[in-house]
Design an enzyme around this catalytic site. Structure first.
Site, PDB file in Angstrom:
ATOM      1  N   ARG A 164     -10.187  -0.370   5.748  1.00  0.00           N
ATOM      2  CA  ARG A 164      -9.521  -1.093   4.674  1.00  0.00           C
ATOM      3  C   ARG A 164     -10.508  -1.425   3.562  1.00  0.00           C
ATOM      4  NH1 ARG A 164      -5.870   0.744   6.699  1.00  0.00           N
ATOM      5  NH2 ARG A 164      -3.856  -0.148   7.295  1.00  0.00           N
ATOM      6  N   ARG A 192      -9.548   1.498  11.823  1.00  0.00           N
ATOM      7  CA  ARG A 192      -8.678   0.994  10.751  1.00  0.00           C
ATOM      8  C   ARG A 192      -9.552   0.637   9.560  1.00  0.00           C
ATOM      9  NH1 ARG A 192      -3.463  -0.888  10.574  1.00  0.00           N
ATOM     10  NH2 ARG A 192      -2.966  -2.487   9.035  1.00  0.00           N
ATOM     11  N   CYS A 245       0.807  -1.223   0.000  1.00  0.00           N
ATOM     12  CA  CYS A 245       0.000   0.000   0.000  1.00  0.00           C
ATOM     13  C   CYS A 245       0.841   1.274   0.000  1.00  0.00           C
ATOM     14  CB  CYS A 245      -0.928   0.020   1.218  1.00  0.00           C
ATOM     15  SG  CYS A 245      -0.049   0.178   2.798  1.00  0.00           S
ATOM     16  N   GLU A 270      -6.957  -6.871  -0.721  1.00  0.00           N
ATOM     17  CA  GLU A 270      -7.120  -5.922   0.396  1.00  0.00           C
ATOM     18  C   GLU A 270      -6.102  -4.803   0.253  1.00  0.00           C
ATOM     19  OE1 GLU A 270      -5.605  -4.210   4.069  1.00  0.00           O
ATOM     20  OE2 GLU A 270      -4.610  -5.825   2.972  1.00  0.00           O
TER      21      GLU A 270
END
Length: 209
Positions: free
Chosen positions: A179, A177, A90, A133
């Site tokens: 995602r 968090r 990422c 992801e």
């Protein structure tokens, strides 16, 4: 292809960009709760030496099933899996990075996600399910066009797609968090829906001296 060491009810799993293997812990929990009968890690792909040792210790597997760098893998040599999972890098998508992008021409670390598309083209028997992801920022305007092309390639390969940004705090984790998850299902005839979170009941205690 069926391995005689396990039954047809065993879910065969292949992991890319594995790190220490968080998704595998989810399979372990599903087995413990008797939601699935069993699972087997057919292969994982990792290049960091410390991560490889940690992965094998955490999941009780041999280093021989590590297939190494995704750029050197040939799809026609992969064993059949029911599901592939890949949380590709990422750094070039995250707001915390330089946001160089993940298009094919950029040759960034984040563009390694396209290697999974390449392998899906090359593999003899495609996995029924593929899960990608990444950070929430992949859905933002700078990356929207690239993400659309990424998804279109999966559609062209016969997959039906479902995607959503999920927040860990909605799933009983005391951490904000967010995602992005992209679920691709081959020849899908049923509607897939993401589980709705019920919030978080846990707290993190802070101690100050």
């Amino acid at each position: 292809m069926t391995n005689k060491n396990y039954s047809e009810s065993t879910i065969r799993v292949g992991i890319f960009f594995s790190g220490i293997g968080a998704p595998e812990k989810a399979f372990q929990k599903l087995k413990e709760e008797k939601i699935i009968k069993d699972y087997r890690i057919e292969f994982f792909s990792e290049i960091d030496k410390n991560s490889i040792k940690s992965y094998c210790a955490v999941h009780n597997v041999d280093e021989s099933i590590n297939i190494g760098s995704i750029t050197e893998i040939k799809g026609n040599e992969l064993p059949y899996c029911d599901i592939w999972i890949g949380g590709f890098p990422c750094q070039d998508i995250s707001c915390a990075g330089k946001m160089k992008g993940f298009d094919l021409k950029s040759s960034t670390r984040s563009s390694l996600g396209w290697e999974m598309i390449r392998l899906l083209r090359e593999v003899k028997n495609k996995p029924r399910y593929v899960i990608f992801e990444n950070v929430e920022n992949i859905t933002s305007k700078p990356f929207r066009e690239t993400l659309s092309l990424f998804k279109q390639d999966l559609i062209n390969l016969g997959y039906t797609l479902y995607d959503k940004v999920l927040d860990a705090t909605k799933y009983d984790m005391p951490q904000t968090r967010k995602r992005y998850f992209l679920v691709a299902i081959l020849d899908n005839k049923k509607v897939f829906t993401f589980a709705e979170g019920n919030g978080c009941r846990k707290k993190i205690n802070r101690f100050f001296r």
